[in-house]
Design a protein around this motif. Structure first.
Motif, PDB file in Angstrom:
ATOM      1  N   ASP A 185       5.508  -5.192  -1.857  1.00 40.05           N
ATOM      2  CA  ASP A 185       4.841  -5.458  -3.133  1.00 40.05           C
ATOM      3  C   ASP A 185       4.211  -6.848  -3.229  1.00 40.05           C
ATOM      4  O   ASP A 185       4.042  -7.389  -4.302  1.00 40.05           O
ATOM      5  CB  ASP A 185       5.786  -5.173  -4.325  1.00 40.05           C
ATOM      6  N   ASP A 227       1.140  -9.554  -1.088  1.00 45.91           N
ATOM      7  CA  ASP A 227       0.082  -9.652  -0.094  1.00 45.91           C
ATOM      8  C   ASP A 227       0.620 -10.320   1.170  1.00 45.91           C
ATOM      9  O   ASP A 227       1.673 -10.955   1.129  1.00 45.91           O
ATOM     10  CB  ASP A 227      -1.058 -10.500  -0.687  1.00 45.91           C
ATOM     11  N   ASP A 240       4.259   2.790   5.020  1.00 47.05           N
ATOM     12  CA  ASP A 240       3.460   2.260   3.905  1.00 47.05           C
ATOM     13  C   ASP A 240       2.791   0.952   4.301  1.00 47.05           C
ATOM     14  O   ASP A 240       1.627   0.702   3.965  1.00 47.05           O
ATOM     15  CB  ASP A 240       4.355   2.013   2.678  1.00 47.05           C
ATOM     16  N   LYS A 298      -0.254   1.286   6.656  1.00 50.66           N
ATOM     17  CA  LYS A 298      -1.467   1.757   5.972  1.00 50.66           C
ATOM     18  C   LYS A 298      -2.013   0.673   5.039  1.00 50.66           C
ATOM     19  O   LYS A 298      -3.213   0.444   4.989  1.00 50.66           O
ATOM     20  CB  LYS A 298      -1.156   3.038   5.190  1.00 50.66           C
ATOM     21  N   LYS A 299      -1.124   0.026   4.334  1.00 50.85           N
ATOM     22  CA  LYS A 299      -1.570  -0.976   3.354  1.00 50.85           C
ATOM     23  C   LYS A 299      -2.353  -2.118   4.014  1.00 50.85           C
ATOM     24  O   LYS A 299      -3.343  -2.586   3.475  1.00 50.85           O
ATOM     25  CB  LYS A 299      -0.335  -1.522   2.617  1.00 50.85           C
TER      26      LYS A 299
END
Ligand SMILES: O=C(O)C[C@H](O)C(=O)O
Ligand code: SF4
Length: 513
Positions: free
Chosen positions: A363, A365, A408, A411-412
């Motif tokens: 959650d 950057d 996740d 992909k993120k």
């Protein structure tokens, strides 16, 4: 006792950097019995080389220098309070000198104490005895293999093996199951200590005590000797192999102890130790603390050098294996072209990331652009030389812990490869296929071997997570790893697990009736 702290320091350095002779002999025998050109054979050669490099560099064999656990026998009247203080001082010094990784972390906040001291670390057990000398034994057992310890409460129903009752045959099943469930995640081929009986705590203690036995000793208890022999034979037919790559050698040692239990309880506790089986001991003069003798065969006496013929044959056959040289960052096309079994040799900038980073990136950057990046599941040993950091030991950590996050995160951020050990699960495999990425297996414990691939520390983020958990940006040259999960839905790990489960089921019928 002027020399006591110095002697303990020598014991710590020796244990962390120089694998004992009995362990080396066993690894050499495993290497000789494995076809040198297979994945397992190649891994065992790298392991052999890593053992020699660690001795030569006087640096940690594996970057995870484990939970320092001391067992100290003292003559009556010796001052244990002074000894405890000096053991702690020696631990802090060995950590400062890069012989131990900063491995003691506050369980709630994650804060690293920085010197391996803290509530519960190091572990020191004192016993009195009626001899004049002090006997100190140390085991450095890493977290990855510790996570594969398992405790059974009999009777139980075991996957693949059916009912395990409260008898020798039930114990037999538990031990085989323990080896099976570890797969390659505890850096197989491993050693197991088994404790039969006790309560939950003393059962595990007994299991760990077995790891202080010599690999080549013989159990004086006839039934247990037979069981040890049986387990060594059958566990090596499970086909899990070194690093879980498949192969002939899965288990390097099995030591079983027994103690009484309560009528209502019947525990079988198994302590799993990786091939980097770091334990040593010293006998000290109780007046001066001077080192009188080493208690296990010294590593220096057993060379890990390979026979010329074997190495050359492996090299020749290895050239038939597909080797792909890539420069990081990677493209989707490059990784979609890779298949399980390919050897990838990476150069460019690599980023380390393990538990704290993966949780954080869910959650937040990333501090650097991770498009096309390669993430290395690794918590290195680092030392600062003036203003520059140096990588002292940097093998992979167990990847499965990142399973809840990895798909996740790939992909993120557009990550194209993940390097670790032991493999990952179905969720990550699906993400690799969907997004176009690969999982590369490095050889667990080969921390000196990989440290040499890092030519420069470019920068670091998240130092507040502590050295092992920080995100290190490392300039890399020729880092070799094997594709074990590709972008086409193939996973060597899933395959080995399925095959070994079928093999486990062959041992369902009673043996020790
Ligand atoms: O913590 C590490 O660096 C490795 C750990 O021992 C593991 O096997 O996962
Ligand atoms: S990385 Fe492997 S060799 Fe190192 S401590 Fe963990 S289990 Fe042992």
């Amino acid at each position: 006792m002027q020399q006591f702290e110095e002697s303990v320091y020598r014991l710590i350095v020796e244990t962390s950097t120089n694998l004992p002779g009995d362990v080396r002999q066993t690894i050499k025998a495993a290497r000789a019995s494995e076809d040198a050109a297979t994945r397992a054979g190649l891994s065992l050669s790298t392991i052999g080389r890593n053992i020699e490099m660690a001795e030569c560099n006087v640096s940690p064999i594996c970057q995870d220098t484990g939970m320092p656990t001391f067992v100290v026998h003292t003559p009556v009247g010796a001052n244990q309070l002074i000894m405890k203080d000096q053991i702690r001082a020696a631990i802090a010094r060995a950590t400062k000198d890069g012989k131990l990784r900063t491995n003691s972390v506050d369980s709630l906040t994650g804060a690293n104490s920085g010197d391996n001291l803290g509530p519960g670390t190091p572990v020191i057990h004192f016993e009195q005895w009626d001899k004049p000398d002090i006997d100190i034994r140390l085991i450095l057992k890493g977290g990855g293999c510790e996570n594969k310890n398992i405790q059974y409460s009999l009777p139980a129903e075991l996957e693949g093996l059916g009912k395990a009752g409260r008898d020798l045959d039930g114990i037999r099943k538990c031990i085989l199951h323990a080896v099976y469930q570890a797969q390659g995640q505890g850096c197989s081929a491993g050693f197991i200590g088994v404790g039969i009986g006790g309560d939950r705590t003393t059962g595990y203690e007994l299991a760990k005590q077995q790891l202080f036995r010599r690999v080549d000793d013989v159990n004086p208890h006839e039934d247990l000797r037979k069981l040890e022999d049986y387990v060594m034979d059958k566990a090596n037919r499970l086909g899990i192999g070194t690093m879980g790559f498949g192969g002939e050698v899965t288990l390097l040692g099995c030591k079983i102890g027994v103690m009484n239990r309560l009528p209502a309880s019947f525990f079988v506790s198994v302590a799993y130790n990786c091939w980097a089986y770091r334990r040593q001991g010293v006998l000290l003069n109780a007046q001066t603390g001077d080192l009188k003798a080493w208690l296990y065969p010294e590593g220096t006496e057993v060379s890990m050098a390979e026979e010329q013929g074997a190495a050359a044959a492996a090299d020749a056959q290895q050239s038939e294996r597909r080797e792909v040289r890539l420069t990081m960052p990677l493209t989707e096309e490059q990784v979609r072209d890779l298949r399980v079994g390919d050897i990838v040799i990476l150069s460019g900038e690599m980023h380390t990331g393990r538990d704290a980073l993966h949780k954080h990136l869910m959650d937040h950057d990333s501090p650097v652009d991770l498009n096309g990046a390669v993430i290395y599941h690794c918590g290195p040993v680092m030392m600062k030389d003036g203003d520059t950091w140096q990588v002292k030991a940097a093998g992979p950590t167990t990847s499965i812990r990142e399973e809840p996050y990895q798909g996740d995160i790939l992909k993120k951020f557009g990550i194209r490869a993940v390097i670790g050990k032991g493999g990952m699960g179905a969720k990550t495999l699906a993400a690799l296929q969907e997004h176009g990425a690969v999982y590369l297996n490095a050889i667990g414990g080969a921390a000196q071997y990989y440290a040499e691939c890092f030519t420069h520390v470019n920068s670091v983020d998240f130092m507040e997570f502590g050295i092992p958990e920080a995100m290190w940006h490392l300039q890399t040259r020729d880092f070799a790893a094997i594709v074990t999960m590709d972008a086409h839905g193939n996973s060597l790990h899933a395959e080995v697990e399925r095959d070994s489960k079928a093999k486990l089921a062959q041992f369902k019928d009673p043996v020790f009736a």
